[in-house]
Design a protein around this motif. Structure first.
Motif, mmCIF file in Angstrom:
data_model
loop_
_atom_site.group_PDB
_atom_site.id
_atom_site.type_symbol
_atom_site.label_atom_id
_atom_site.label_comp_id
_atom_site.label_asym_id
_atom_site.label_seq_id
_atom_site.Cartn_x
_atom_site.Cartn_y
_atom_site.Cartn_z
ATOM 1 N N GLY A 19 0.819 -1.220 0.000
ATOM 2 C CA GLY A 19 0.000 0.000 0.000
ATOM 3 C C GLY A 19 0.847 1.262 0.000
ATOM 4 N N ILE A 20 1.826 1.290 0.884
ATOM 5 C CA ILE A 20 2.702 2.463 0.972
ATOM 6 C C ILE A 20 3.514 2.615 -0.306
ATOM 7 N N GLY A 21 4.098 1.529 -0.782
ATOM 8 C CA GLY A 21 4.930 1.582 -1.978
ATOM 9 C C GLY A 21 4.160 2.004 -3.215
ATOM 10 N N ALA A 22 2.936 1.471 -3.370
ATOM 11 C CA ALA A 22 2.134 1.822 -4.545
ATOM 12 C C ALA A 22 1.681 3.277 -4.484
ATOM 13 N N ALA A 23 1.175 3.697 -3.340
ATOM 14 C CA ALA A 23 0.676 5.073 -3.222
ATOM 15 C C ALA A 23 1.819 6.083 -3.354
ATOM 16 N N ALA A 24 2.905 5.848 -2.637
ATOM 17 C CA ALA A 24 4.041 6.772 -2.720
ATOM 18 C C ALA A 24 4.665 6.741 -4.116
ATOM 19 N N GLY A 25 4.813 5.558 -4.680
ATOM 20 C CA GLY A 25 5.389 5.441 -6.013
ATOM 21 C C GLY A 25 4.571 6.178 -7.058
ATOM 22 N N LEU A 26 3.239 6.067 -6.981
ATOM 23 C CA LEU A 26 2.382 6.792 -7.921
ATOM 24 C C LEU A 26 2.487 8.302 -7.724
ATOM 25 N N ALA A 27 2.575 8.732 -6.463
ATOM 26 C CA ALA A 27 2.728 10.166 -6.198
ATOM 27 C C ALA A 27 4.065 10.674 -6.728
#
Length: 140
Positions: free
Chosen positions: A81-89
């Motif tokens: 969750g953190i990796g996907a959200a931060a990566g997209l941002a």
């Protein structure tokens, strides 16, 4: 098969994709402008590499998340969750920063005195990547 490192890899991969696109857009604008003007090429190159910083944030987040997952203080699903959200941002920030850098390069070619002012918009977009990075660190 071990899926523990999906989150950290998403952080690095998405941020690097965004940085590549952003630097590509700004770099293309830099090359086009350098073919038309005789001086100030260093400024154009400097603006064109600004989106690369988001890949650094993704890399550091990847390292810290992977260590936390291996230590057991961060669950792999939370890491996703953190990796996907931060990566997209990071990715969105880098791509949009590339477009802003491209227009800054074009503006500077026409009016060299606006170079410093162009960095304000670049910095605002960069701040969103920094906020994402710092706030993501608070989650684990």
């Amino acid at each position: 098969m071990d899926f523990n490192m999906i989150g950290p890899v998403l952080s690095l991969g998405l941020s690097s994709i965004g940085s590549s696109i952003g630097c590509g857009v700004a770099g293309a604008a830099s090359h086009a402008v350098m073919s038309r003007v005789e001086e100030g090429h260093g400024k154009f190159i400097g603006l064109s590499i600004a989106p690369s910083s988001q890949s650094i944030y993704g890399f550091i987040l990847m390292l810290l998340m992977s260590r936390s997952i291996l230590a057991g203080s961060l669950s792999p699903i939370s890491g996703i969750g953190i990796g996907a959200a931060a990566g997209l941002a990071f990715m969105a920030s880098a791509v949009l920063q590339g477009y802003v850098c491209a227009t800054g390069i074009q503006a500077t070619a026409k009016q060299p005195d606006v170079f410093g002012k162009c960095f304000v918009a670049v910095g605002v977009i960069e701040s969103f990547a920094l906020f994402t990075f710092v706030f993501s660190l608070l989650l684990f």
